[in-house]
Design a protein around this motif. Structure first.
Motif, mmCIF file in Angstrom:
data_model
loop_
_atom_site.group_PDB
_atom_site.id
_atom_site.type_symbol
_atom_site.label_atom_id
_atom_site.label_comp_id
_atom_site.label_asym_id
_atom_site.label_seq_id
_atom_site.Cartn_x
_atom_site.Cartn_y
_atom_site.Cartn_z
ATOM 1 N N UNK A 132 -3.037 -82.892 45.278
ATOM 2 C CA UNK A 132 -3.429 -83.084 43.881
ATOM 3 C C UNK A 132 -2.389 -83.895 43.125
ATOM 4 N N UNK A 133 -1.129 -83.648 43.429
ATOM 5 C CA UNK A 133 -0.075 -84.428 42.794
ATOM 6 C C UNK A 133 -0.219 -85.892 43.165
ATOM 7 N N UNK B 85 6.161 -82.485 36.821
ATOM 8 C CA UNK B 85 6.191 -81.710 38.056
ATOM 9 C C UNK B 85 5.381 -82.328 39.192
ATOM 10 N N UNK B 86 4.553 -83.327 38.882
ATOM 11 C CA UNK B 86 3.682 -83.875 39.928
ATOM 12 C C UNK B 86 4.455 -84.470 41.088
ATOM 13 N N UNK B 89 6.461 -81.894 43.097
ATOM 14 C CA UNK B 89 5.679 -81.065 44.013
ATOM 15 C C UNK B 89 5.132 -81.864 45.191
ATOM 16 N N UNK B 125 2.684 -70.793 40.507
ATOM 17 C CA UNK B 125 2.085 -71.771 41.406
ATOM 18 C C UNK B 125 0.593 -71.916 41.126
ATOM 19 N N UNK B 126 -0.036 -70.784 40.916
ATOM 20 C CA UNK B 126 -1.462 -70.820 40.641
ATOM 21 C C UNK B 126 -1.758 -71.494 39.305
ATOM 22 N N UNK B 129 -1.561 -75.163 39.857
ATOM 23 C CA UNK B 129 -2.762 -75.648 40.540
ATOM 24 C C UNK B 129 -3.924 -75.751 39.561
ATOM 25 N N UNK B 130 -4.101 -74.697 38.781
ATOM 26 C CA UNK B 130 -5.161 -74.720 37.777
ATOM 27 C C UNK B 130 -5.019 -75.898 36.836
ATOM 28 N N UNK B 132 -3.361 -78.698 37.265
ATOM 29 C CA UNK B 132 -3.575 -79.999 37.922
ATOM 30 C C UNK B 132 -5.045 -80.259 38.158
ATOM 31 N N UNK B 133 -5.774 -79.215 38.498
ATOM 32 C CA UNK B 133 -7.210 -79.358 38.682
ATOM 33 C C UNK B 133 -7.859 -79.783 37.370
ATOM 34 N N UNK B 134 -7.393 -79.169 36.309
ATOM 35 C CA UNK B 134 -7.917 -79.531 34.999
ATOM 36 C C UNK B 134 -7.566 -80.974 34.640
ATOM 37 N N UNK B 135 -6.331 -81.348 34.925
ATOM 38 C CA UNK B 135 -5.887 -82.714 34.654
ATOM 39 C C UNK B 135 -6.740 -83.735 35.386
#
Lengths: 228, 228
Positions: A132-133, B85-86, B89, B125-126, B129-130, B132-135
């Motif tokens: 995702x990153x 953070x992208x 990570x 972490x979750x 993830x949430x 980033x998914x939204x982004x």
DNA sequence: CGTTACCTTGATAACCGTCAACAGACGTGG
DNA sequence: CCACGTCTGTTGACGGTTATCAAGGTAACG
């Protein structure tokens, strides 16, 4: 020097190929095979996620419906790719839609099983984060391209990208084959404008066109155009 | 009906606000305060990530450098947001750059400490993830807007978004204040075109302009334009 | 053989990017 | 306090690009 073409790929096949053989077997044990005809919707905007998908064979376009129903395609997934996990992980409805552009064999993992897998395969969560990153970078790149590149450069750029997507390892050939409308909706233009530009590329001997099939002839020049 | 404006926000403040008070305290204990003057770079394209950032005060633009050095801005972070953070990570170099557009107080968490926090705060972490998914959804939305909306609609849309970004809770006012060039680089146009359009909006009594400060007057009409 | 979907071509106008000149604002240093 | 350069924003003129409308052609398929 950085070339935009280098950052147009989601690399969603890496998620699966990074797993160990055992993990791979475990994951496979949770999949259910589905067959789709060309043109079938797999999921659609505002739908509720029910699981994730892995492409065994075929190609799938991911798009969003914009003004007056015009599709904006922002990715084409191919064999080996895992997709459809964003909305699931975010606990949101699908923001986008996916539709096959060829007959496809798809492996489906339902929501609960995917959660189980996330627990049983510790590295999976990290692989998803990494991917995702990476995708973030790809989308940002796409935004910059759409906002700044000329239509001509965008066409050259995405032809080069599709050249890769449509590459066939067994025959070592690459024939781009998709409706004009889809190609137009990738590079963000109208069908007619795309047609004219393709004709021009053909006259400049950059590509050859046979009905809807497109082959690249002068990759060097296309690269130069893509970077202009 | 779905409005594009609803999906223009990364919600990166939710990451922190979702933590418990104890987790928040723990996180805070790992931060180091940094002060930035307006116009300072925080990180830059192709740089190696060293940590993540939290905005205590001020605003930061995130952009990518495209053709001939022209910036494409795709987000403006504000107070409370966690960012950067992208690349960390993904174990990649920065794909984008960030620069303050006001004097800023920033909290920095270095790479190792961030890893420690990821282990000590299981939900973090979750949450990432949430987010980033939204982004992902937000960026896809941005792509569709840039590819399909007219300049006029894009300006209205982003003025409405910035209205929110620049909203001041204490005074309950919203004064958009950023260089014309930055605004142009958000909506994907040239400085001059933007200037002309702003003048037009002013004549139509949709906004008021005072030097570089912009206030929205007729939000209803702006919404209508944004959705056209 | 007819229908439908897809593609091509042409004409036109609007939109917008670019070039160029100029006007303020701002800060620095004399 | 003024002179200067720099940075930012404004305005005008111009041309190119590209979206849109409209019509006709071709392929695919039952």
């Amino acid at each position: 020097m950085f070339k935009e073409i280098d950052n147009l790929f989601f690399e969603s096949d890496k998620i699966l190929s990074s797993l160990s053989p055992e993990e791979h077997t475990l994951l496979n044990s949770y999949t259910r095979p589905l067959n789709f005809k060309e043109g079938q919707l797999i999921f659609y905007e505002n739908g509720v996620p029910t699981g994730v998908f892995i492409i065994k064979k075929g190609k799938v376009k991911i798009f969003k419906t914009g003004i007056y129903g015009k599709e904006q395609i922002f990715y084409i997934y191919k064999e080996g790719d895992l997709f459809g996990y964003h909305a699931l992980l975010a606990n949101e409805k699908y923001e986008d839609a996916s539709q096959t552009i060829e007959d496809c064999e798809i492996l489906f993992i339902n929501k609960d099983d995917f959660q189980t897998l996330l627990e049983k395969i510790p590295s999976l969560k990290h692989l998803l984060i990494q991917n995702m990153s990476h995708e973030f970078g790809v989308l940002v790149n796409t935004i910059t391209i759409l906002a700044q590149k000329t239509l001509r450069a965008r066409l050259a750029l995405y032809l080069l990208k599709l050249y890769d997507t449509y590459h066939d390892k067994t025959t070592n050939t690459s024939i781009i084959n998709l409706p004009r409308e889809d190609l137009a909706n990738i590079i963000g233009t109208a069908r007619e404008s795309l047609g004219r530009l393709l004709k021009q590329f053909k006259e400049e001997k950059l590509i050859s066109v046979n009905k809807r099939e497109i082959e690249l002839i002068d990759i060097q020049k296309l690269r130069a155009i893509a970077n202009s």
